[in-house]
Motif scaffolding. Structure first.
Motif, PDB file in Angstrom:
ATOM      1  N   GLN A  53       0.810  -1.219   0.000  1.00 49.54           N
ATOM      2  CA  GLN A  53       0.000   0.000   0.000  1.00 49.54           C
ATOM      3  C   GLN A  53       0.848   1.277   0.000  1.00 49.54           C
ATOM      4  OE1 GLN A  53      -0.784  -2.604   2.393  1.00 49.54           O
ATOM      5  NE2 GLN A  53      -2.128  -3.404   0.795  1.00 49.54           N
ATOM      6  N   ALA A  54       2.161   1.137   0.064  1.00 53.36           N
ATOM      7  CA  ALA A  54       3.026   2.317   0.057  1.00 53.36           C
ATOM      8  C   ALA A  54       2.843   3.095  -1.240  1.00 53.36           C
ATOM      9  CB  ALA A  54       4.485   1.897   0.228  1.00 53.36           C
ATOM     10  N   LYS A  55       2.924   4.418  -1.164  1.00 52.16           N
ATOM     11  CA  LYS A  55       2.690   5.290  -2.319  1.00 52.16           C
ATOM     12  C   LYS A  55       3.991   5.796  -2.948  1.00 52.16           C
ATOM     13  CE  LYS A  55      -1.712   4.879  -1.841  1.00 52.16           C
ATOM     14  NZ  LYS A  55      -2.471   4.012  -2.777  1.00 52.16           N
ATOM     15  N   PHE A  56       5.108   5.169  -2.591  1.00 56.13           N
ATOM     16  CA  PHE A  56       6.369   5.550  -3.211  1.00 56.13           C
ATOM     17  C   PHE A  56       6.342   5.225  -4.706  1.00 56.13           C
ATOM     18  CE2 PHE A  56       7.953   3.575   0.965  1.00 56.13           C
ATOM     19  CZ  PHE A  56       7.789   4.743   1.669  1.00 56.13           C
ATOM     20  N   SER A  57       7.067   5.999  -5.495  1.00 55.94           N
ATOM     21  CA  SER A  57       7.339   5.554  -6.857  1.00 55.94           C
ATOM     22  C   SER A  57       8.592   4.688  -6.808  1.00 55.94           C
ATOM     23  CB  SER A  57       7.531   6.739  -7.805  1.00 55.94           C
ATOM     24  OG  SER A  57       8.684   7.471  -7.465  1.00 55.94           O
ATOM     25  N   PRO A  58       8.691   3.655  -7.649  1.00 51.94           N
ATOM     26  CA  PRO A  58       9.823   2.717  -7.561  1.00 51.94           C
ATOM     27  C   PRO A  58      11.174   3.396  -7.671  1.00 51.94           C
ATOM     28  CG  PRO A  58       8.084   1.817  -8.954  1.00 51.94           C
ATOM     29  CD  PRO A  58       7.696   3.226  -8.651  1.00 51.94           C
ATOM     30  N   MET A  59      11.301   4.350  -8.582  1.00 47.67           N
ATOM     31  CA  MET A  59      12.598   4.996  -8.771  1.00 47.67           C
ATOM     32  C   MET A  59      12.996   5.807  -7.547  1.00 47.67           C
ATOM     33  SD  MET A  59      13.885   7.475 -11.861  1.00 47.67           S
ATOM     34  CE  MET A  59      13.720   6.129 -13.033  1.00 47.67           C
ATOM     35  N   GLU A  60      12.056   6.564  -6.988  1.00 48.68           N
ATOM     36  CA  GLU A  60      12.371   7.358  -5.800  1.00 48.68           C
ATOM     37  C   GLU A  60      12.757   6.464  -4.631  1.00 48.68           C
ATOM     38  OE1 GLU A  60      10.900  10.778  -4.567  1.00 48.68           O
ATOM     39  OE2 GLU A  60      10.551  11.663  -6.524  1.00 48.68           O
ATOM     40  N   LEU A  61      12.091   5.337  -4.498  1.00 46.87           N
ATOM     41  CA  LEU A  61      12.433   4.422  -3.417  1.00 46.87           C
ATOM     42  C   LEU A  61      13.844   3.887  -3.587  1.00 46.87           C
ATOM     43  CD1 LEU A  61      11.557   2.836  -0.897  1.00 46.87           C
ATOM     44  CD2 LEU A  61      10.686   1.056  -2.429  1.00 46.87           C
ATOM     45  N   ARG A  62      14.174   3.428  -4.778  1.00 48.07           N
ATOM     46  CA  ARG A  62      15.509   2.852  -5.017  1.00 48.07           C
ATOM     47  C   ARG A  62      16.610   3.887  -4.812  1.00 48.07           C
ATOM     48  NH1 ARG A  62      12.723   0.147  -9.357  1.00 48.07           N
ATOM     49  NH2 ARG A  62      13.475   1.745 -10.809  1.00 48.07           N
ATOM     50  N   GLU A  63      16.303   5.152  -5.086  1.00 50.04           N
ATOM     51  CA  GLU A  63      17.311   6.204  -4.921  1.00 50.04           C
ATOM     52  C   GLU A  63      17.788   6.328  -3.475  1.00 50.04           C
ATOM     53  OE1 GLU A  63      15.584   9.729  -6.487  1.00 50.04           O
ATOM     54  OE2 GLU A  63      16.131   9.286  -8.563  1.00 50.04           O
ATOM     55  N   LEU A  64      16.976   5.927  -2.520  1.00 46.04           N
ATOM     56  CA  LEU A  64      17.404   5.969  -1.115  1.00 46.04           C
ATOM     57  C   LEU A  64      18.695   5.193  -0.911  1.00 46.04           C
ATOM     58  CD1 LEU A  64      14.205   5.360   1.068  1.00 46.04           C
ATOM     59  CD2 LEU A  64      15.387   7.521   0.668  1.00 46.04           C
ATOM     60  N   ASP A  65      18.832   4.098  -1.628  1.00 46.74           N
ATOM     61  CA  ASP A  65      19.949   3.179  -1.402  1.00 46.74           C
ATOM     62  C   ASP A  65      21.200   3.576  -2.176  1.00 46.74           C
ATOM     63  OD1 ASP A  65      20.489   0.936   0.219  1.00 46.74           O
ATOM     64  OD2 ASP A  65      20.538  -0.384  -1.530  1.00 46.74           O
ATOM     65  N   HIS A  66      21.132   4.660  -2.952  1.00 48.22           N
ATOM     66  CA  HIS A  66      22.272   5.058  -3.774  1.00 48.22           C
ATOM     67  C   HIS A  66      23.305   5.860  -2.994  1.00 48.22           C
ATOM     68  CE1 HIS A  66      19.635   4.749  -7.664  1.00 48.22           C
ATOM     69  NE2 HIS A  66      19.877   3.595  -7.099  1.00 48.22           N
TER      70      HIS A  66
END
Length: 457
Positions: free
Chosen positions: A203-216
């Motif tokens: 149910q999270a409303k993150f977009s996939p790219m923005e979420l993955r950017e956290l780990d960069h």
């Protein structure tokens, strides 16, 4: 020869510029032609792109290139540093234009009704975003003395807030952050950032790219607890029907099963934790209480009666933006939108003649920037239909010089599209002096001064 259709657009962010673009692409642009003026309360255009998107998102800020091409068209003028309704109101606009389109967006934080939310150290995400984006009308400093921080919400704004709190100032130096923001972030004491969502990964409303950017980031360790990975039948249906939701859930699953690394700043993503109270002592935030939730089979959750107190010293709520009421227009306070039918402003059961809305003031602050194109296309199509059907209110003074004379006579020091080119050059020059692409100018007066032509002594 008939005169061009004269349209005023209030708000020169993406929504307003997309509306101008839709007008330029319509058949009216050829016959009888269009003349479009955008009014913007900031001295610079681009709205959300300049003042609502985190500075470490160059891909999103690249949308400016496309918006820039629209504003370069000779049929479009920009009047910056003009406030609605302080400098020009609806009656004034109707004097000069056949139609008025409001695209004023949403810049305030939606309220969150839990005890302690107003304690010192509890902030709205919109205010923090305005600070780190160099908005000229907010304080130049921000209190960043908390070592442990909570962020409430699981949308992209929550990610922006969490990422800006967890990154080091030097990581952000290549962006356009102003000097005061760099200095503030350099003094930031946050070592742990905890993001809380009351529902699950699906149910999270993150977009996939923005979420993955956290780990960069080399300095941010993203941590997800294995027990927070859970799905019910409703969640599985969501994943099967929504590719983005499935990608987000998959990313979170991968993070939940990996070993915790050694990067110095920890960013925890917590699910199934519903905030119930911000804890205070002597008027300041000292913690957050959440209730553990569980899925009910439909993708929604229910409380379990199990509570946890988290040791945090500040809380940021990122639970949605809210538009401000516009004088002389109807307003739905619950949704934070202007009532409309297809972009036509509705008052009672009637269309408020010649008056339209687009963007977040029309549909609420949901979706990505590109989604406002559909809003603009619908609104403009209905505006043109009204024009062809002779349903617009004819202005008393439709000449292009009339509005400039009005603003000048009123003492409004407005900026222009040519002025944006000068401001842009000034910011790039500031950046070049420090080996950066740009350094944003923050004070309003300095922005206005940089926008004006250089006069020879």
């Amino acid at each position: 020869m008939p005169r061009p259709l004269r349209v005023a657009i209030v708000g020169a962010g993406p929504a307003g510029i997309y509306a101008a673009d839709a007008l330029m692409k319509s058949d009216v642009a050829a016959d009888p032609g269009v003349s479009i003026d955008l009014f913007e309360r900031m001295p610079a255009p681009f709205g959300l792109i300049r003042y609502g998107v985190a500075p470490d998102h160059p891909r999103i800020k690249g949308i400016v290139t496309a918006l820039h091409q629209v504003l370069d068209k000779p049929q479009i003028r920009l009047f910056g540093n003009v406030d609605y309704p302080g400098d020009i109101n609806l009656d004034d606009l109707r004097t000069f234009y056949d139609a008025v389109v409001f695209s004023t967006g949403a810049s305030s934080d939606r309220a969150m009704d839990i005890p302690g939310i107003d304690l010192e150290g509890s902030y709205g995400a919109a205010d923090f975003v305005s600070w780190f984006d160099g908005h000229p009308d907010v304080p130049r400093s921000w209190p960043l003395d908390a070592e442990k921080v909570a962020v409430l919400g699981v949308g992209n704004v929550a990610l922006d807030v969490a990422r800006m709190l967890a990154k080091t100032a030097d990581e952000l130096l290549p962006t356009d952050i102003p000097d005061n923001v760099y200095r503030g972030l350099a003094a930031n004491k946050a070592l742990e950032v905890h993001v809380f969502g009351r529902r699950g990964p699906a149910q999270a409303k993150f977009s996939p790219m923005e979420l993955r950017e956290l780990d960069h980031s080399p300095n941010i360790e993203v941590i997800v607890a294995p027990e927070d990975i859970d799905y019910d039948e409703g969640s599985i249906t969501t994943r099967r029907s929504n590719k983005q939701a499935d990608m987000v859930a998959s990313t979170l699953e991968n993070w939940a099963i990996r070993d915790v690394g050694t990067r110095p700043h920890k960013l925890f993503l917590h699910f199934f934790e519903s905030p119930t109270e911000v804890l205070g002592e002597d008027g300041r935030v000292v913690g957050l209480r959440t209730e553990r939730t569980e899925l009910d089979g439909t993708g929604n959750v229910k409380g379990t009666g199990a509570f946890t107190e988290w040791d945090v010293q500040s809380v940021y709520r990122a639970v949605g933006y809210l538009s401000s009421e516009l004088p002389k227009l109807p307003f739905d306070t619950d949704s934070g939108t202007v009532p409309h039918q297809g972009g036509r402003v509705i008052e009672g059961d009637e269309h408020l003649r010649s008056t339209y809305v687009t963007g977040w003031i029309k549909r609420g602050p949901v979706g990505l920037i590109g989604h406002t194109k559909g809003d603009a296309n619908e609104t403009v199509a209905n505006l043109i239909e009204d024009f062809r059907a002779d349903r617009l209110q004819l202005p008393a003074e439709p000449g292009e010089d009339a509005v400039t004379a009005f603003l000048t006579d009123s003492g409004v020091r407005y900026t222009t599209w040519d002025g944006w080119y000068r401001l842009d050059a000034a910011e790039r020059a500031l950046g070049a002096a420090e080996g950066r692409e740009r350094i944003k100018i923050v004070p309003r007066q300095q922005m206005i001064d940089a926008s004006e032509p250089v006069t020879e002594a």
